[in-house]
Write a protein that holds these residues in place. Sequence first.
Motif, PDB file in Angstrom:
ATOM      1  N   PHE A  83      39.392  39.725  35.300  1.00 22.51           N
ATOM      2  CA  PHE A  83      39.252  39.948  36.808  1.00 22.51           C
ATOM      3  C   PHE A  83      39.405  41.508  37.115  1.00 22.51           C
ATOM      4  O   PHE A  83      38.558  41.739  38.094  1.00 22.51           O
ATOM      5  N   PHE A  84      40.177  42.221  36.718  1.00 23.14           N
ATOM      6  CA  PHE A  84      40.219  43.519  37.032  1.00 23.14           C
ATOM      7  C   PHE A  84      38.699  44.259  36.479  1.00 23.14           C
ATOM      8  O   PHE A  84      38.199  45.202  37.388  1.00 23.14           O
ATOM      9  N   LEU A  85      38.331  44.035  35.375  1.00 19.62           N
ATOM     10  CA  LEU A  85      37.062  44.681  34.882  1.00 19.62           C
ATOM     11  C   LEU A  85      35.815  44.322  35.692  1.00 19.62           C
ATOM     12  O   LEU A  85      34.963  44.578  36.043  1.00 19.62           O
ATOM     13  N   GLN A 126      53.631  42.222  53.342  1.00 18.97           N
ATOM     14  CA  GLN A 126      54.411  43.024  52.520  1.00 18.97           C
ATOM     15  C   GLN A 126      53.534  43.684  51.603  1.00 18.97           C
ATOM     16  O   GLN A 126      53.719  44.831  50.920  1.00 18.97           O
ATOM     17  N   MET A 127      52.669  43.032  50.645  1.00 16.99           N
ATOM     18  CA  MET A 127      51.756  43.802  49.845  1.00 16.99           C
ATOM     19  C   MET A 127      50.800  44.691  50.519  1.00 16.99           C
ATOM     20  O   MET A 127      50.611  45.712  49.819  1.00 16.99           O
ATOM     21  N   LEU A 128      50.536  44.390  51.715  1.00 13.76           N
ATOM     22  CA  LEU A 128      49.514  45.351  52.232  1.00 13.76           C
ATOM     23  C   LEU A 128      50.313  46.722  52.563  1.00 13.76           C
ATOM     24  O   LEU A 128      49.691  47.907  52.416  1.00 13.76           O
ATOM     25  N   GLY A 148      51.493  40.480  38.825  1.00 15.43           N
ATOM     26  CA  GLY A 148      50.656  40.966  40.054  1.00 15.43           C
ATOM     27  C   GLY A 148      51.683  40.995  41.153  1.00 15.43           C
ATOM     28  O   GLY A 148      52.749  41.367  41.247  1.00 15.43           O
ATOM     29  N   ASP A 149      50.969  40.727  42.321  1.00 16.81           N
ATOM     30  CA  ASP A 149      51.857  40.523  43.615  1.00 16.81           C
ATOM     31  C   ASP A 149      52.693  39.503  43.745  1.00 16.81           C
ATOM     32  O   ASP A 149      53.295  39.139  44.890  1.00 16.81           O
ATOM     33  N   GLN A 150      52.842  38.477  42.638  1.00 17.07           N
ATOM     34  CA  GLN A 150      53.678  37.460  42.876  1.00 17.07           C
ATOM     35  C   GLN A 150      55.147  37.565  43.212  1.00 17.07           C
ATOM     36  O   GLN A 150      55.731  36.532  44.032  1.00 17.07           O
ATOM     37  N   GLY A 184      41.510  33.385  43.598  1.00 21.62           N
ATOM     38  CA  GLY A 184      42.602  33.834  44.615  1.00 21.62           C
ATOM     39  C   GLY A 184      41.969  34.822  45.769  1.00 21.62           C
ATOM     40  O   GLY A 184      42.343  34.912  46.901  1.00 21.62           O
ATOM     41  N   HIS A 185      40.835  35.390  45.384  1.00 14.43           N
ATOM     42  CA  HIS A 185      40.113  36.315  46.336  1.00 14.43           C
ATOM     43  C   HIS A 185      38.766  35.407  46.806  1.00 14.43           C
ATOM     44  O   HIS A 185      38.758  35.620  47.921  1.00 14.43           O
ATOM     45  N   LEU A 186      38.209  34.501  46.021  1.00 14.80           N
ATOM     46  CA  LEU A 186      37.152  33.864  46.702  1.00 14.80           C
ATOM     47  C   LEU A 186      37.472  32.654  47.809  1.00 14.80           C
ATOM     48  O   LEU A 186      36.930  32.780  48.865  1.00 14.80           O
ATOM     49  N   GLU A 214      42.936  54.063  45.191  1.00 13.63           N
ATOM     50  CA  GLU A 214      41.687  54.480  45.922  1.00 13.63           C
ATOM     51  C   GLU A 214      41.404  53.357  47.251  1.00 13.63           C
ATOM     52  O   GLU A 214      41.239  54.169  48.299  1.00 13.63           O
ATOM     53  N   ASN A 215      41.850  52.504  46.807  1.00 14.81           N
ATOM     54  CA  ASN A 215      41.738  51.478  48.051  1.00 14.81           C
ATOM     55  C   ASN A 215      42.614  51.560  49.268  1.00 14.81           C
ATOM     56  O   ASN A 215      42.530  51.451  50.298  1.00 14.81           O
ATOM     57  N   GLY A 216      43.956  51.806  48.622  1.00 16.20           N
ATOM     58  CA  GLY A 216      45.016  52.098  49.539  1.00 16.20           C
ATOM     59  C   GLY A 216      44.678  53.374  50.503  1.00 16.20           C
ATOM     60  O   GLY A 216      44.829  53.308  51.649  1.00 16.20           O
TER      61      GLY A 216
HETATM   62  C1  G50 Z   1      45.647  40.690  41.436  1.00 14.88           C
HETATM   63  C2  G50 Z   1      46.966  41.170  40.759  1.00 14.88           C
HETATM   64  C3  G50 Z   1      47.800  41.840  41.563  1.00 14.88           C
HETATM   65  C4  G50 Z   1      47.745  42.219  42.957  1.00 14.88           C
HETATM   66  C5  G50 Z   1      46.574  41.511  43.411  1.00 14.88           C
HETATM   67  C6  G50 Z   1      45.523  40.747  42.801  1.00 14.88           C
HETATM   68  C7  G50 Z   1      46.105  41.523  44.955  1.00 14.88           C
HETATM   69  C8  G50 Z   1      46.988  42.740  45.826  1.00 14.88           C
HETATM   70  C9  G50 Z   1      45.922  43.209  46.797  1.00 14.88           C
HETATM   71  O1  G50 Z   1      44.258  40.256  43.199  1.00 14.88           O
HETATM   72  O2  G50 Z   1      45.388  41.067  45.447  1.00 14.88           O
HETATM   73  C10 G50 Z   1      45.095  44.410  45.918  1.00 14.88           C
HETATM   74  C11 G50 Z   1      44.672  44.440  44.843  1.00 14.88           C
HETATM   75  C12 G50 Z   1      44.007  45.206  44.235  1.00 14.88           C
HETATM   76  C13 G50 Z   1      43.481  46.512  44.957  1.00 14.88           C
HETATM   77  C14 G50 Z   1      44.075  46.775  46.283  1.00 14.88           C
HETATM   78  C15 G50 Z   1      44.930  45.480  46.992  1.00 14.88           C
HETATM   79  O3  G50 Z   1      42.859  47.457  44.342  1.00 14.88           O
HETATM   80  O4  G50 Z   1      47.041  41.328  39.492  1.00 14.88           O
HETATM   81  O5  G50 Z   1      48.415  42.706  43.654  1.00 14.88           O
END
Ligand code: G50
Length: 477
Positions: free
Chosen positions: A95-97, A153-155, A393-395, A28-30, A204-206
Amino acid sequence: SPPAAAVVVSGEVAAAPQVALLPSAGMGHLTPFIRLAAELALRGCGVTFITPTPLVSAAEARHVAELIASSAGIRPLEFPLLPFDSSTAASTDPFFLQFEAIRRSASLLGPILSSAAPRLSALVCDVTLISAVLPVAAAIPLPTYVLFTSSAQMLSLCVSFPQISAASLPAILKIPGLAEDLPLRSIPQPLRDPGNLFTTQFVENGKVMVHADGIVINTWEALEPATLAALNTGKVVPGLPPVVAIGPILPEHSQSNSAGGGGDDSLAWLDGQPTGSVVYVSFGSRTALSPEQTREMAGGLESSGCRFLWVVKTKKLDKEEQEEQEEQAMEELFGDGFLRRVEGRGRVVKGWVDQGAILAHPAVGGFVSHCGWNSVTEAALRGIRVLAWPQHGDQRMNAGVMEKSGLGEWPKEWSWQGEGVLVQGEEIGRRLRGLMASAAVAAAAAKVKEETVRSMIAGGSSYSGLANLIARFADSR
Ligand code: G50
Ligand code: UDP
């Protein structure tokens, strides 16, 4: 046509910008990074594609290899990660790791970026890594843009969440500048736990997003007009850099996305099905339904009476899935006689499929989707109506955006992971039948497609967005 050697910036001919792309973990990121690489190369930029290694999934490794092999203009750059002991990390999600492993290796990026030849004009970094990478890039200095791989919306949640105390989250969240409330049950599950690794990274990212040179996002004006306007007028968070919508990032120009499909002949099967008749069912690259829910899904597809193409996943990680015994009782998984009863109208596949090509096939008319953001954008591009069934997640937030656009429906009462409630097969079948029979949804989905295509072609908002972005890259040299 060969890539242009130079771009024109306000009447002058400038040297082509040299852009480095840094994706993080998971398809989803790649995927948006691979597509952006192809788009930038096509529009005359020099592109360096950084790959943090080792990668998590087999799908990532295949797609990176295919990108490098297929596009002469794209320079690969390996980023070997420091060893990371994940045993004490506050998450078990692979993936988080990996996000964390890349983040903790960020200091190694400095020399890699500053010694790149030709000299870089800009870095585009995945949102999950930005707080670790920004200081390293600033020290060079190298202008740095965030690629936000999810919805606007997620941003909005991402940049406003640091202001909301994770310790006492209200049942209804209010994001500054947005008209609609956000129920707590719709935000990514880990965010409800302030100690979770994902939450720490997210906060931190936000926080640092205001310090980036720009935020590039894979959405488009027609899909999220109010949210983009709020972000770009300082209503969500003051001082945010420009949020440039360039989506849906064109899948056509990039590789086929067929990498390592393993001889899947779903497209040939679709050739034999009537126009618009088939429902494609997939929960993306990293989501497995429980065995119990898989059985209900089978019941739902059977009782819907619809033709279907179902990509079944039993493990989160594709590598584990490949190791699994192929004969691992499909019958047992679906319930007795299922495969025989649906023979001819239903097809079940395991492993990687070319989703882009499937959604573009005229036989496909519907999509039961987890609403990973890439899947939503791909369905919109093809005008495929969606039955949303977010899992984590963001779904859920993405499903809300999808439903508001008119592309499809989201039964909000359906459970997601961690709630431990089964959605019954009969209910799934009923909702699916309704969706596929609805002329209103079909018309709305066609309209979404029209608006989406218009945003991408010359003169469209996303087309101009990308042109503006490239001009910024060139300016910053
Ligand atoms: C995975 C997940 C939840 C999720 C996302 C995932 C996103 C949202 C954007 O990839 O992509 C985002 C993720 C991590 C972060 C900052 C922004 O540190 O399970 O929302
Ligand atoms: N995808 C694919 N074939 C598969 C599974 C996924 O082509 O078998 C692609 C899909 O088209 C999308 C990406 O992989 O571009 C998955 O991203 P998304 O955001 O939809 O969901 P995630 O997998 O991150 O949950």
